[in-house]
Write an enzyme that holds these catalytic residues in place. Structure first.
Site, mmCIF file in Angstrom:
data_model
loop_
_atom_site.group_PDB
_atom_site.id
_atom_site.type_symbol
_atom_site.label_atom_id
_atom_site.label_comp_id
_atom_site.label_asym_id
_atom_site.label_seq_id
_atom_site.Cartn_x
_atom_site.Cartn_y
_atom_site.Cartn_z
ATOM 1 N N SER A 195 -65.549 52.301 46.432
ATOM 2 C CA SER A 195 -65.687 50.910 46.008
ATOM 3 C C SER A 195 -67.163 50.588 45.895
ATOM 4 O O SER A 195 -68.002 51.223 46.560
ATOM 5 C CB SER A 195 -65.044 49.986 47.045
ATOM 6 O OG SER A 195 -65.394 48.622 46.824
ATOM 7 N N TYR B 183 -62.896 47.427 55.591
ATOM 8 C CA TYR B 183 -62.747 47.939 54.223
ATOM 9 C C TYR B 183 -64.069 48.533 53.741
ATOM 10 O O TYR B 183 -64.100 49.642 53.204
ATOM 11 C CB TYR B 183 -62.304 46.816 53.294
ATOM 12 C CG TYR B 183 -62.117 47.275 51.863
ATOM 13 C CD1 TYR B 183 -60.927 47.861 51.458
ATOM 14 C CD2 TYR B 183 -63.133 47.118 50.928
ATOM 15 C CE1 TYR B 183 -60.750 48.286 50.141
ATOM 16 C CE2 TYR B 183 -62.966 47.545 49.616
ATOM 17 C CZ TYR B 183 -61.786 48.122 49.234
ATOM 18 O OH TYR B 183 -61.627 48.559 47.932
#
Length: 254
Positions: free
Chosen positions: A139, A152
């Site tokens: 990401s 995350y």
């Protein structure tokens, strides 16, 4: 990774980026197997998209991964691409452990242990193929933190470094390692993100990603233009500005 002629397993692809990528890759002449936990979603995908195969898999469960791997390889012995797509993203408050500990453990189990176990289940088979690829999914938040999603961010940073490391180890095999680095995309990853106008439209993200893979089949990292703001802040020397911008304008990271 060539853009066509592959047999591709994408666990965690019953919605969002995973499903959109699966359909785009099928349209480019690949055999695609979609994996997910919910049988009703798998049945719907199989009915709506002829030619897509489906396998039930829970990437947080080692036994489920092993069973799914056996099923996939029995039906598709030519499998040569694994896309470790499954992931979760949760908002956390790290002032109190009761507000983050369970979430952090679940995030790491899904986003880090899941891909590790998937790779372990398929890596020996992939080495028997003349041209194979492991596609990991990190990401932009692996490189620029979003304040409200610490676990995350950390999980995706771990996937980035895992990708870098196993690429070095597998350099003496036929297996390449390609890392997708999405920006914020309009998917159900967080509540409300599907309608977040600041996030990249899903179809645009997948179209640009597929075009990049086609143009750069040997690429180590697939970066759509919109993720480069997050990816290269430190290299550009404006990291503090990037962090402030990400955390000032949108609770979902863009």
């Amino acid at each position: 990774m060539d853009i066509s002629g592959n047999t591709i397993f994408i666990p965690g692809s019953t919605s969002g980026i995973g499903l959109a990528l699966a359909l785009a890759l099928q349209a480019r002449g690949n055999t695609v197997i979609v994996g997910g936990r919910r049988t009703e979603s798998l049945d719907r995908i199989a009915a709506e998209h002829p030619g897509i195969d489906t396998v039930r898999i829970d990437t947080t469960d080692p036994a489920s991964i092993d069973a799914a791997a056996k099923e996939v390889l029995a039906r598709h012995p030519g499998l040569n691409v694994l896309v470790t797509m499954a992931g979760i993203m949760r908002v956390e408050d790290w002032h109190r452990p009761e507000s983050f500990l369970a979430s952090a453990e679940a995030t790491m189990a899904t986003n880090v242990l899941g891909p590790i176990r998937l790779i372990a289940a398929f890596v020996e088979h992939l080495q028997t193929r003349p041209d194979a690829t492991i596609v990991t999914v990190s990401s932009g938040l692996a490189f620029t933190p979003l304040k409200v999603t610490p676990s995350y961010n950390a999980s995706k940073a771990a996937i980035h470094m895992l990708s870098e490391s196993i690429r070095l180890q597998l350099a003496d095999t036929s297996v390449r390692v390609m890392e997708l680095q999405p920006p914020s995309v309009r998917t159900p990853l967080l509540p409300g993100q599907e309608d977040n106008e600041a996030a990249m439209p899903l179809d645009e993200y997948v179209a640009e990603t597929v075009a990049l893979i086609e143009a750069q089949p040997d690429a180590k990292e697939i970066q759509v233009e919109r993720v480069k703001f997050l990816r290269y802040g430190e290299a550009r020397g404006d990291y503090d500005h990037v962090v402030a911008t990400v955390n000032a304008h949108d609770p979902h990271g863009k």
